[in-house]
Design an enzyme around this catalytic site. Structure first.
Site, PDB file in Angstrom:
ATOM      1  N   LYS A 135       0.896  -1.265   0.122  1.00 57.50           N
ATOM      2  CA  LYS A 135      -0.001  -0.009   0.007  1.00 57.50           C
ATOM      3  C   LYS A 135       0.862   1.406  -0.027  1.00 57.50           C
ATOM      4  O   LYS A 135       2.042   1.227   0.231  1.00 57.50           O
ATOM      5  CB  LYS A 135      -0.900   0.176   1.445  1.00 57.50           C
ATOM      6  N   TYR A 155     -12.571  -2.860  -2.107  1.00 54.47           N
ATOM      7  CA  TYR A 155     -13.026  -3.074  -0.695  1.00 54.47           C
ATOM      8  C   TYR A 155     -14.268  -2.800  -0.323  1.00 54.47           C
ATOM      9  O   TYR A 155     -15.085  -2.320   0.427  1.00 54.47           O
ATOM     10  CB  TYR A 155     -12.160  -1.713   0.093  1.00 54.47           C
ATOM     11  N   PHE A 158     -14.762   4.163   8.862  1.00 53.90           N
ATOM     12  CA  PHE A 158     -13.561   4.440   8.292  1.00 53.90           C
ATOM     13  C   PHE A 158     -13.160   4.392   6.691  1.00 53.90           C
ATOM     14  O   PHE A 158     -12.179   4.579   6.049  1.00 53.90           O
ATOM     15  CB  PHE A 158     -12.436   3.682   8.918  1.00 53.90           C
ATOM     16  N   ARG A 214      -0.854 -15.021   4.259  1.00 53.33           N
ATOM     17  CA  ARG A 214      -1.432 -14.466   5.321  1.00 53.33           C
ATOM     18  C   ARG A 214      -0.603 -14.343   6.681  1.00 53.33           C
ATOM     19  O   ARG A 214      -0.430 -13.544   7.325  1.00 53.33           O
ATOM     20  CB  ARG A 214      -2.767 -14.828   5.433  1.00 53.33           C
ATOM     21  N   THR A 273      -4.825  -7.891  10.534  1.00 55.25           N
ATOM     22  CA  THR A 273      -5.227  -6.587  10.171  1.00 55.25           C
ATOM     23  C   THR A 273      -4.681  -5.552  11.487  1.00 55.25           C
ATOM     24  O   THR A 273      -4.071  -4.544  10.963  1.00 55.25           O
ATOM     25  CB  THR A 273      -6.727  -6.383   9.895  1.00 55.25           C
ATOM     26  N   ARG A 313       3.175  -6.839   9.224  1.00 53.07           N
ATOM     27  CA  ARG A 313       2.494  -5.860   9.955  1.00 53.07           C
ATOM     28  C   ARG A 313       3.225  -5.715  11.593  1.00 53.07           C
ATOM     29  O   ARG A 313       3.298  -4.643  11.817  1.00 53.07           O
ATOM     30  CB  ARG A 313       1.194  -6.122  10.038  1.00 53.07           C
ATOM     31  N   ASN A 318      -1.343  -0.298   7.478  1.00 51.35           N
ATOM     32  CA  ASN A 318      -0.835  -1.523   7.868  1.00 51.35           C
ATOM     33  C   ASN A 318       0.188  -2.106   6.694  1.00 51.35           C
ATOM     34  O   ASN A 318       0.169  -3.420   6.510  1.00 51.35           O
ATOM     35  CB  ASN A 318      -1.982  -2.417   8.449  1.00 51.35           C
ATOM     36  N   HIS A 336      -1.700  -5.652   1.687  1.00 53.51           N
ATOM     37  CA  HIS A 336      -2.879  -6.449   1.663  1.00 53.51           C
ATOM     38  C   HIS A 336      -2.479  -7.899   1.099  1.00 53.51           C
ATOM     39  O   HIS A 336      -1.690  -7.835   0.072  1.00 53.51           O
ATOM     40  CB  HIS A 336      -3.729  -5.722   0.576  1.00 53.51           C
ATOM     41  N   GLU A 376      -9.205 -11.557  -6.971  1.00 56.17           N
ATOM     42  CA  GLU A 376      -8.305 -10.345  -6.702  1.00 56.17           C
ATOM     43  C   GLU A 376      -7.195 -10.477  -7.597  1.00 56.17           C
ATOM     44  O   GLU A 376      -6.848  -9.278  -8.384  1.00 56.17           O
ATOM     45  CB  GLU A 376      -7.867 -10.511  -5.286  1.00 56.17           C
TER      46      GLU A 376
HETATM   47  P1  IDP Z   1      -7.053  -7.279   5.956  1.00 54.34           P
HETATM   48  O1  IDP Z   1      -6.347  -6.347   5.084  1.00 54.34           O
HETATM   49  O2  IDP Z   1      -6.175  -7.860   6.862  1.00 54.34           O
HETATM   50  O3  IDP Z   1      -7.618  -8.380   4.874  1.00 54.34           O
HETATM   51  P2  IDP Z   1      -9.609  -6.156   6.046  1.00 54.34           P
HETATM   52  O4  IDP Z   1     -10.654  -6.346   7.145  1.00 54.34           O
HETATM   53  O5  IDP Z   1      -9.967  -6.680   4.726  1.00 54.34           O
HETATM   54  O6  IDP Z   1      -8.241  -6.514   6.533  1.00 54.34           O
HETATM   55  O7  IDP Z   1      -9.642  -4.643   5.591  1.00 54.34           O
HETATM   56  C1  IDP Z   1      -8.772  -4.158   4.571  1.00 54.34           C
HETATM   57  C2  IDP Z   1      -8.126  -2.803   5.013  1.00 54.34           C
HETATM   58  O8  IDP Z   1      -9.036  -1.823   5.385  1.00 54.34           O
HETATM   59  C3  IDP Z   1      -7.359  -3.115   6.287  1.00 54.34           C
HETATM   60  O9  IDP Z   1      -6.030  -3.568   5.731  1.00 54.34           O
HETATM   61  C4  IDP Z   1      -7.001  -1.715   6.607  1.00 54.34           C
HETATM   62  O10 IDP Z   1      -6.178  -0.955   5.803  1.00 54.34           O
HETATM   63  C5  IDP Z   1      -8.573  -1.077   6.570  1.00 54.34           C
HETATM   64  N1  IDP Z   1      -9.054  -1.404   7.809  1.00 54.34           N
HETATM   65  C6  IDP Z   1      -9.633  -2.681   8.266  1.00 54.34           C
HETATM   66  N2  IDP Z   1     -10.614  -2.493   9.321  1.00 54.34           N
HETATM   67  C7  IDP Z   1     -10.290  -1.132   9.678  1.00 54.34           C
HETATM   68  C8  IDP Z   1     -10.565  -0.543  10.853  1.00 54.34           C
HETATM   69  O11 IDP Z   1     -11.298  -0.847  11.940  1.00 54.34           O
HETATM   70  N3  IDP Z   1     -10.284   0.744  11.237  1.00 54.34           N
HETATM   71  C9  IDP Z   1      -9.267   1.438  10.068  1.00 54.34           C
HETATM   72  N4  IDP Z   1      -8.929   0.820   9.014  1.00 54.34           N
HETATM   73  C10 IDP Z   1      -9.543  -0.556   8.730  1.00 54.34           C
HETATM   74 MG    MG Z   2      -9.116  -8.273   3.328  1.00 54.47          MG
END
Ligand code: IDP
Ligand code: MG
Length: 154
Positions: free
Chosen positions: A11, A51, A59, A87, A93, A104, A114, A117, A128
């Site tokens: 990212k 997303y 957010f 993963r 996350t 991370r 973070n 992805h 994807e």
């Molecule tokens: P992942 O990236 O670990 O698969 P996802 O739930 O798919 O997690 O969320 C995608 C991205 O959205 C996260 O990597 C992060 O950048 C953002 N994100 C997810 N949950 C939150 C949150 O609670 N607050 C702020 N950003 C979030």
């Molecule tokens: Mg995800």
């Protein structure tokens, strides 16, 4: 070895912080194959598709701004159980809770910024990979030293 493919995105924060090489090196060191790689910049429409599961979250506007305002690097990573292995290398996350040794855990302390992805299931990975790459952008090559990466029966 039945190779599996997964999508990885480094990212904007990963590029801005100058840790692109360190991140990619972790997949290489694990023995995984980089089957495709490119730099691109997502627009709002593309971010909403990628997303889609988060569009309604409070957010989301910040997430879309963050992922669209600078370039990212996309990779297809291939290998044995690549979706799960990647993963595990990436970590959870919420990077604040991510174990040291994960990307991370080592490079972020945020749930949002973070760094990376990675597809979360085989089904998501298939979708994807197609979202970011055409089939001709994904290279099918073999490692000359495959013998030192996997046993014949794996
Ligand atoms: P992942 O990236 O670990 O698969 P996802 O739930 O798919 O997690 O969320 C995608 C991205 O959205 C996260 O990597 C992060 O950048 C953002 N994100 C997810 N949950 C939150 C949150 O609670 N607050 C702020 N950003 C979030
Ligand atoms: Mg995800």
């Amino acid at each position: 070895m039945a190779a599996e493919r997964t999508l990885v995105l480094i990212k904007p924060d990963g590029i801005q912080r100058g840790i692109l090489g360190e991140i990619i090196a972790r997949f290489e060191r694990k023995g995984l194959k980089i089957a495709a790689m490119k730099m691109l910049q997502m627009d709002g429409k593309f971010a909403k598709e990628h997303y889609a599961h988060l569009v309604g979250k409070p957010f989301y506007p910040d997430l879309e701004k963050f992922v669209t305002e600078h370039p990212i690097v996309a990779l297809v990573v291939e290998g044995k159980e690549a979706v799960e292995v990647v993963r595990l290398i990436v970590g959870p996350t919420n990077a604040t809770k991510a174990p040291a040794g994960t990307i991370r855990g080592d490079f972020s302390n945020s749930t949002s910024r973070n760094v990376i992805h990675a597809s979360d299931s085989k089904e998501t990975a298939e979708k994807e990979v197609k979202r970011f790459f055409s089939e001709k952008e994904i290279f099918k090559y073999s490692f000359r030293n495959e013998y030192y990466r996997y046993a014949a029966d794996e």
